[in-house]
Design a protein around this motif. Sequence first.
Motif, short mmCIF file in Angstrom:
data_model
loop_
_atom_site.label_atom_id
_atom_site.label_comp_id
_atom_site.label_asym_id
_atom_site.label_seq_id
_atom_site.Cartn_x
_atom_site.Cartn_y
_atom_site.Cartn_z
N ILE A 210 0.85 -1.20 0.00
CA ILE A 210 0.00 0.00 0.00
C ILE A 210 0.88 1.24 0.00
CG2 ILE A 210 -1.64 1.36 1.35
CD1 ILE A 210 -3.07 -0.94 0.20
N ALA A 211 1.91 1.25 0.84
CA ALA A 211 2.81 2.41 0.91
C ALA A 211 3.49 2.66 -0.43
CB ALA A 211 3.85 2.18 2.00
N GLU A 212 3.90 1.58 -1.12
CA GLU A 212 4.53 1.74 -2.43
C GLU A 212 3.56 2.36 -3.43
OE1 GLU A 212 5.93 -2.07 -3.59
OE2 GLU A 212 7.37 -2.24 -1.94
N PHE A 213 2.32 1.89 -3.42
CA PHE A 213 1.33 2.44 -4.34
C PHE A 213 1.03 3.90 -4.03
CE2 PHE A 213 -0.34 -2.09 -4.98
CZ PHE A 213 0.32 -2.21 -6.20
N VAL A 214 0.88 4.21 -2.73
CA VAL A 214 0.61 5.60 -2.33
C VAL A 214 1.76 6.50 -2.76
CG1 VAL A 214 0.28 7.15 -0.36
CG2 VAL A 214 -0.90 4.94 -0.43
N GLY A 215 2.99 5.98 -2.68
CA GLY A 215 4.14 6.74 -3.13
C GLY A 215 4.08 7.12 -4.59
N ARG A 216 3.44 6.29 -5.40
CA ARG A 216 3.29 6.62 -6.82
C ARG A 216 2.36 7.82 -7.02
NH1 ARG A 216 2.09 0.87 -9.90
NH2 ARG A 216 3.86 -0.34 -9.09
N PHE A 217 1.37 7.95 -6.13
CA PHE A 217 0.37 9.00 -6.28
C PHE A 217 0.78 10.29 -5.57
CE2 PHE A 217 -2.34 5.00 -5.69
CZ PHE A 217 -2.20 4.63 -7.02
N SER A 218 1.91 10.27 -4.82
CA SER A 218 2.31 11.42 -4.03
C SER A 218 3.73 11.81 -4.37
CB SER A 218 2.19 11.10 -2.52
OG SER A 218 2.71 12.14 -1.75
N ASN A 219 4.00 13.10 -4.34
CA ASN A 219 5.35 13.60 -4.64
C ASN A 219 6.20 13.78 -3.39
OD1 ASN A 219 4.78 13.82 -7.43
ND2 ASN A 219 3.83 15.82 -7.11
N VAL B 17 -4.47 7.58 4.50
CA VAL B 17 -4.83 6.50 3.59
C VAL B 17 -5.17 5.24 4.36
CG1 VAL B 17 -3.95 4.94 1.82
CG2 VAL B 17 -3.55 7.40 1.61
N MET B 18 -4.31 4.89 5.31
CA MET B 18 -4.53 3.66 6.08
C MET B 18 -5.78 3.77 6.95
SD MET B 18 -2.35 1.68 4.90
CE MET B 18 -2.85 0.32 5.95
N ASN B 19 -6.09 4.97 7.41
CA ASN B 19 -7.32 5.16 8.19
C ASN B 19 -8.56 4.97 7.33
OD1 ASN B 19 -6.03 5.72 10.62
ND2 ASN B 19 -5.96 7.93 10.24
N ASN B 20 -8.41 5.13 6.02
CA ASN B 20 -9.54 4.97 5.10
C ASN B 20 -9.66 3.56 4.54
OD1 ASN B 20 -10.58 7.59 5.25
ND2 ASN B 20 -9.16 8.36 3.71
N ILE B 21 -8.79 2.65 4.98
CA ILE B 21 -8.86 1.25 4.56
C ILE B 21 -9.10 0.41 5.81
CG2 ILE B 21 -7.68 -0.67 3.45
CD1 ILE B 21 -6.00 1.33 1.91
N LEU B 22 -10.28 -0.17 5.89
CA LEU B 22 -10.66 -1.00 7.04
C LEU B 22 -10.48 -2.46 6.65
CD1 LEU B 22 -13.96 0.88 8.01
CD2 LEU B 22 -11.60 1.38 8.72
N CYS B 23 -9.45 -3.10 7.18
CA CYS B 23 -9.12 -4.47 6.80
C CYS B 23 -9.61 -5.45 7.87
CB CYS B 23 -7.61 -4.61 6.61
SG CYS B 23 -7.11 -6.24 6.03
N HIS B 24 -10.30 -6.50 7.41
CA HIS B 24 -10.77 -7.57 8.29
C HIS B 24 -10.16 -8.89 7.83
CE1 HIS B 24 -14.09 -5.08 10.03
NE2 HIS B 24 -14.06 -4.52 8.83
N SER B 25 -9.58 -9.64 8.76
CA SER B 25 -9.12 -10.98 8.44
C SER B 25 -10.30 -11.94 8.54
CB SER B 25 -8.01 -11.41 9.41
OG SER B 25 -6.86 -10.61 9.24
N VAL B 26 -10.61 -12.61 7.45
CA VAL B 26 -11.79 -13.48 7.37
C VAL B 26 -11.34 -14.83 6.80
CG1 VAL B 26 -14.05 -13.80 6.30
CG2 VAL B 26 -13.34 -11.52 7.01
N PHE B 27 -11.54 -15.91 7.58
CA PHE B 27 -11.02 -17.21 7.16
C PHE B 27 -12.10 -18.26 6.94
CE2 PHE B 27 -7.56 -15.28 9.76
CZ PHE B 27 -6.72 -14.98 8.69
N ASP B 28 -13.36 -17.90 7.10
CA ASP B 28 -14.44 -18.83 6.77
C ASP B 28 -15.67 -18.02 6.36
OD1 ASP B 28 -16.46 -18.62 9.17
OD2 ASP B 28 -14.49 -18.82 10.11
N ILE B 29 -16.58 -18.68 5.67
CA ILE B 29 -17.71 -17.97 5.07
C ILE B 29 -18.66 -17.41 6.13
CG2 ILE B 29 -19.21 -20.00 4.82
CD1 ILE B 29 -19.98 -18.80 2.03
#
Length: 277
Positions: free
Chosen positions: A112-121, A135-147
């Motif tokens: 994510i940091a590498e991609f954000v670096g492409r969009f920022s100077n 950016v990281m505050n706007n991405i809510l990640c959940h680990s999900v291992f079963d349906i």
Amino acid sequence: MALYNCMTLLCMGYQGINQILSIIDAQHQPWVNGMELLEDALHRKHVIPTGCEGVDLLLGGGLHEGQLTELVGPSSSGKTQVCLLAASYLASKHMGTVVYLDTGNSFSTQRIAEFVGRFSNHVFSQAGQRNFQKVMNNILCHSVFDIFTMFNVLHQLEFNLKSQLQKGGQVRLLIVDSISSLITPILGNIGSQGRALMTSAGYLLKKLAHEHNIVVLVTNHTVGGERGIPKPALGQTWKTVAHVRLLLSADHGNDTRSISVLKHPSMASGKVARFRV
């Protein structure tokens, strides 16, 4: 209780039947005509870029709100990279919130940091660090291992969206990487129940997309087909779920990827683009 109430109303005759029809109408969306659908498409359903020029050009600008888009491909074809890129682009452009369901511990803050670096100077400056935190505050990640855990997360998301309790900005993108790793284990062991759960998962994802104008992006792996030609996993039942189905493949010896249209509501299948992530 609902069945008991309906049976009671039926016993009341004509008036009871009218009340039952009123209950059914209240629980289902009203009919819409073609012009209303066109207005909805023009004014409410927007396109969200993925941040990858080749993919966005192929799709006419990016991923469409209100639709479920499926990325299909073998291992190492770039499915997760496209998901991370799309999440990074949307969050870095402050376009809204991303809900990311990670089923295989493949979510990478470093990527994510590498991609954000492409969009920022100013990625290495203090301003760049602050931007990355946003950016990281706007991405809510959940680990999900079963349906079943996925169902819990999606139902909570649906409740939050309806109640306007979702933290952060408006949810614009929901990613499930990968949907096949959650569904495949339940298909062979519990028969028709597994297929029913798969159908329910597809219905819920499409419902969230349509009712809340969200882009839903899921990934799926490939399996061996006729004459050894790879085909999307999860069978014919799942084939009808996605609005858009895209096939990813990697060129051997370099980091170039190919993406082709397998299914699209407004585009002929077979169109191909090449890109790098």
